[in-house]
Every structure is written in structure tokens, then in C-alpha cells.
Design an enzyme around this catalytic site. Structure first.
Site, PDB file in Angstrom:
ATOM      1  N   HIS A  98      47.645  -1.250  14.637  1.00  0.00           N
ATOM      2  CA  HIS A  98      48.388  -2.015  15.646  1.00  0.00           C
ATOM      3  C   HIS A  98      47.678  -1.963  16.989  1.00  0.00           C
ATOM      4  CE1 HIS A  98      52.653  -2.993  17.255  1.00  0.00           C
ATOM      5  NE2 HIS A  98      51.725  -3.444  18.086  1.00  0.00           N
ATOM      6  N   HIS A 122      55.804   0.432  15.338  1.00  0.00           N
ATOM      7  CA  HIS A 122      56.354   1.334  16.374  1.00  0.00           C
ATOM      8  C   HIS A 122      57.837   1.687  16.214  1.00  0.00           C
ATOM      9  CE1 HIS A 122      57.337  -2.639  17.923  1.00  0.00           C
ATOM     10  NE2 HIS A 122      56.120  -2.848  18.432  1.00  0.00           N
ATOM     11  N   HIS A 160      46.011  -4.423  20.444  1.00  0.00           N
ATOM     12  CA  HIS A 160      45.926  -5.688  21.194  1.00  0.00           C
ATOM     13  C   HIS A 160      44.603  -5.721  21.939  1.00  0.00           C
ATOM     14  CE1 HIS A 160      50.319  -6.522  20.782  1.00  0.00           C
ATOM     15  NE2 HIS A 160      50.387  -5.195  20.727  1.00  0.00           N
ATOM     16  N   ASP A 205      54.424  -9.623  16.616  1.00  0.00           N
ATOM     17  CA  ASP A 205      54.475  -8.466  17.515  1.00  0.00           C
ATOM     18  C   ASP A 205      54.604  -8.861  18.983  1.00  0.00           C
ATOM     19  OD1 ASP A 205      54.328  -5.560  17.874  1.00  0.00           O
ATOM     20  OD2 ASP A 205      52.662  -6.115  19.159  1.00  0.00           O
ATOM     21  N   ARG A 237      43.519  -8.850  23.143  1.00  0.00           N
ATOM     22  CA  ARG A 237      43.767  -9.902  24.145  1.00  0.00           C
ATOM     23  C   ARG A 237      42.867 -11.122  24.089  1.00  0.00           C
ATOM     24  NH1 ARG A 237      48.656  -7.837  24.746  1.00  0.00           N
ATOM     25  NH2 ARG A 237      48.818  -6.050  26.144  1.00  0.00           N
ATOM     26  N   ASP A 261      49.399   0.845  19.173  1.00  0.00           N
ATOM     27  CA  ASP A 261      49.972  -0.231  20.006  1.00  0.00           C
ATOM     28  C   ASP A 261      49.228  -0.299  21.348  1.00  0.00           C
ATOM     29  OD1 ASP A 261      51.409  -2.392  20.816  1.00  0.00           O
ATOM     30  OD2 ASP A 261      53.354  -1.406  20.878  1.00  0.00           O
ATOM     31  N   ASN A 302      49.547 -11.911  19.544  1.00  0.00           N
ATOM     32  CA  ASN A 302      50.189 -12.420  20.775  1.00  0.00           C
ATOM     33  C   ASN A 302      49.148 -12.698  21.858  1.00  0.00           C
ATOM     34  OD1 ASN A 302      49.772  -9.641  21.087  1.00  0.00           O
ATOM     35  ND2 ASN A 302      51.583  -9.335  22.362  1.00  0.00           N
ATOM     36  N   ASN A 322      57.476  -1.405  25.188  1.00  0.00           N
ATOM     37  CA  ASN A 322      58.424  -1.864  24.169  1.00  0.00           C
ATOM     38  C   ASN A 322      58.000  -1.393  22.788  1.00  0.00           C
ATOM     39  OD1 ASN A 322      60.066  -3.263  25.931  1.00  0.00           O
ATOM     40  ND2 ASN A 322      58.892  -5.163  25.723  1.00  0.00           N
TER      41      ASN A 322
END
Ligand code: DOR
Ligand code: ZN
Length: 396
Positions: free
Chosen positions: A56, A211, A58, A147, A60, A279, A90, A252
Site C-alpha cells: 500500500h 489499514h 502512494h 483507496d 503520486r 500507506d 488516487n 485516514n
């Protein structure tokens, strides 16, 4: 390359001989096998583990490269001991098609520091409703997720589970009812976790819960697993390390109570928790001030988890290694990764367990420095990362 003078997770002396990207031999005293011209790396008594795999993450790209890009993300991963990451969709535009996902994975491969799988969104462009793109996804796409948000509409999610059953796709869920989270984020996670677990069992579709952060959610996962639902779950280092009494920081799901942390640790001991995932959520200072949720995590994950779980809670290092390498490899279907065995990929990490180190957010390789561990003393420092038998990171 021959890695000499290492110890394994059980503390026994071990050398690792890497050839053509694979582990050729493992055992004490392998120097006689060295061929002329082969490199050696002196591990100086440090511990060798299979490199970490992050379920998991990110990075970007596309759209938010000012927070992180594929190059800085790759470097942060290597510095954290990772050789493979599972990237969230995302981005801007949202990753909703296989061609874009594959193009991104190829770019990551060219950088060469860390492999990646790019997940695709559950609903098209995160619109909350449209599932048409799922029907035409090629077989190469095995993981979808929304996510950052939950899929709010139960009928939409039910249809997604039905399609994914047919196509052998795993749903990775961010469980949050966003009508409830503004006033009760615990209920928001628990209620959507239970719904998704139910759908997984009903349709026999593989579900991976991202998460997991509450006692209620972990107990629901335990019950679903007991009934045989095809479910796995991850917890993050920050939900194990912080509580809302020790950290005021937007993320989150939010950091929880000490009792939730205790439930996550119990879940780890009981084998309910399958993996630790970072995350890793890089944000600029300005975006954090505007309320962006999340923290970077790739470069602190092992130190945080080793300190919390092994030093404070007495978890064996081999169990942590399973959570950070072996099990994530299995969840992602990565054959030959996440294990120290002859014939496996020579993806390794050397860690120093003996000396404390201080987290310095300005020394991170990530482009963003949103790191609430700044100044914290940890044990478990990544000294070197090796991918396919080549060094991708070495601490100074
Ligand atoms: O804190 C978070 N940040 N949680 C998420 O689910 C998304 C992430 C992000 O993308 O910044
Ligand atoms: Zn995330």
C-alpha cells in the site's frame, strides 16, 4: 555477489551467494564458492532478511509529482529496504485503465530501484458508480481499489464483488463510510469493514482490507476468516505506534486508542493480520497545512515495527519478516519474492538491530517530509538493500 558475515532472522551466521539475480546458495562460510571477479559485500554481523514488499503505497504519478515522483518514490523505497511496492490509483487522472497502469509500471522498471504493481480504481475515475471499465480489464490486472475513499453505495460494491469473482480480481478496500466519518470515524470504518467482509464471503471474492485500525474491524476480520472468507488484511506502522493521545496529526483512518493498538498487536500474534503496509502518503507542507491526510512511511516502517513489535512486544523477528515480505509477496502473487531460499530472487535487505538511530525528516529520500516520527529514536536501521543481486541502497 557474495554477502558475507550476515546472520539470519534466528541470529545464526549466514552467507548469501547471488548469481544472475537469484539466490544461488545460502549457508555459513560460502567463500570457497566465490568465482574470480565476483563481488563481495561484508554484512559485518548484520541481519539479512528478504527485502520488504509494500502492499500500500502512494507515489503520486500522474498528477501530483510535486509530492513524490517515480524516481524519489523508488529511492525512498530502496532506502526503506523495499524492492516492490503496490501503488494506489488516487492519482490525477485516477488510474482507471490497464494501459496507463502498465505504462507506469514500465517507467518504474526502467528506474530499476524497485518493482511496482499499479492498481486500478474500482469505479471509473472514482465516480462512485461506473463499473464498465472492470468488465474489459485484461487478465493482467489483479488488484483494484478506491483507496482514499470507500465505495459508498452497497449495490455498486456488490456488483464490483460479483465482477471480481468472475475475473479473479482482488478488491483492496479502504473501509470508510464517508457520511459517517465526519462525526464517528470508528463507526465509519467498522460498518464498511463488516459490509465488505460480508460481500467477500457472499460472492467468494478475494478481499484485502487496507489499514485496519480498530478493535471492531480486526475482530470482524477474525470472525470472517474463521468462517473461511477469502480475506486478508494489513495494518500500518503508524496505527501500531501512535495513539490519539500521543499524536495530533491528520491521517485516514485516524490514529486510535491504546485499546485498538492492543487489538492490532493481538491480531498480529494470532495470525489475523497478514501484512504490514506503509500507506506511504507524501504531501507537501502546504497541502498538510490545508488538511491533507497521511504521512510518509517507507523509510521508517522497519524501524517502527521492529522497535514496537519485536523489542517492546517480544514478537520474533521471523514473524515480522513474514508480515513485511513473505505474506505480501503471497497476497500479490509474486513468485520467488519474499523468501530467503536457493532459487528465489536475490531481493534482500541488511538491517542493523543493535544500534539506536534517530529519525531525521530532512534526511529522507522521499520528496515530502510529512513525517511525524521526526526526532524519534528507533532500533532497526536499514543498512543496505539488494534487488536482483544488485545494491539499490547503502547507508553512509
Ligand atoms: O491518510 C491517508 N492518505 N489515507 C488514505 O487513505 C489516502 C492517503 C493519501 O492518498 O494521501
Ligand atoms: Zn492509502
Amino acid at each position: 555477489m557474495l554477502i558475507q558475515n550476515a546472520v539470519n532472522a534466528a541470529g545464526q551466521p549466514i552467507d548469501v551467494l547471488c548469481r544472475t539475480g537469484k539466490i544461488a546458495a545460502l549457508g555459513a562460510g560460502l567463500a570457497p564458492l566465490l568465482l574470480p571477479g565476483e563481488e563481495t559485500l561484508d554484512a559485518a554481523g548484520r541481519t539479512v532478511l528478504p527485502a520488504f514488499i509494500d502492499l500500500h503505497c502512494h507515489w503520486r504519478t500522474p498528477g501530483y509529482e510535486y509530492k513524490e515522483d517515480l524516481e524519489t518514490g523508488s529511492r525512498a523505497a530502496a532506502a526503506g529496504g523495499y524492492t516492490f511496492v503496490n501503488l494506489m490509483p488516487n492519482t490525477n487522472p485516477v488510474m482507471s485503465d490497464a494501459a496507463a497502469a502498465h505504462a507506469l509500471m514500465e517507467k518504474v522498471e526502467t528506474i530499476g530501484l524497485c518493482g511496482a504493481n499499479q492498481t486500478v480504481s474500482i469505479t471509473e475515475n472514482f465516480d462512485g458508480h461506473t463499473l464498465d471499465h472492470l468488465k474489459t480489464l485484461p487478465e493482467s490486472v489483479k488488484y483494484i481499489t478506491e483507496d482514499g475513499h470507500g465505495v459508498q453505495n452497497a449495490a455498486v460494491m456488490a456488483k464490483a464483488f460479483a465482477i471480481c469473482h468472475e475475473k479473479h480480481i482482488t478488491i483492496m478496500s479502504h473501509a470508510e463510510d464517508s457520511d459517517i466519518s465526519p462525526w464517528d470515524y470508528r463507526l465509519a470504518e467498522d460498518i464498511e469493514t463488516v459490509r465488505n467482509l460480508y460481500l467477500s464471503e457472499y460472492y467468494q471474492t478475494r478481499l484485502h482490507l487496507c489499514h485496519v485500525s480498530t478493535r471492531g474491524a480486526i475482530e470482524a476480520v477474525a470472525a470472517a476468516k474463521y468462517r473461511g472468507a477469502p480475506v486478508t488484511c494489513e495494518v500500518t506502522p503508524h496505527h501500531l505506534w501512535f495513539t490519539k493521545d500521543t499524536l495530533d496529526y491528520r491521517v485516514n483512518p485516524p490514529v486510535r486508542e491504546a485499546d485498538d493498538v492492543a487489538a492490532l498487536v493481538e491480531g498480529i500474534r494470532a495470525g489475523i493480520v497478514d501484512a504490514i503496509a506503509t500507506d506511504h502518503a507524501p504531501h507537501s507542507e502546504e497541502d498538510k497545512l490545508k488538511g491533507a491526510a497521511g504521512m510518509v512511511g517507507l523509510e521508517t516502517a522497519f524501524g517502527v515495527c521492529y522497535t514496537k513489535l519485536c523489542r517492546q512486544e517480544g514478537l520474533p523477528l521471523a514473524a515480522l519478516s513474514a508480515l513485511m515480505s513473505t505474506n505480501p509477496a503471497e497476497i500479490l502473487g509474486l513468485l520467488g519474492k519474499g523468501t530467503l531460499a536457493p532459487g528465489a530472487d536475490a531481493d534482500l535487505v541488511l538491517v542493523d538491530l543493535a544500534h539506536p538511530w534517530r529519525v531525521d525528516k530532512n534526511a529522507l529520500h522521499s520528496k515530502s517530509h510529512n513525517c511525524p516520527y521526526d526526532g524519534t529514536t528507533l532500533y532497526g536501521k536499514v543498512r543496505a538493500t539488494i534487488k536482483g543481486g544488485k545494491i539499490t541502497y547503502r547507508a553512509e
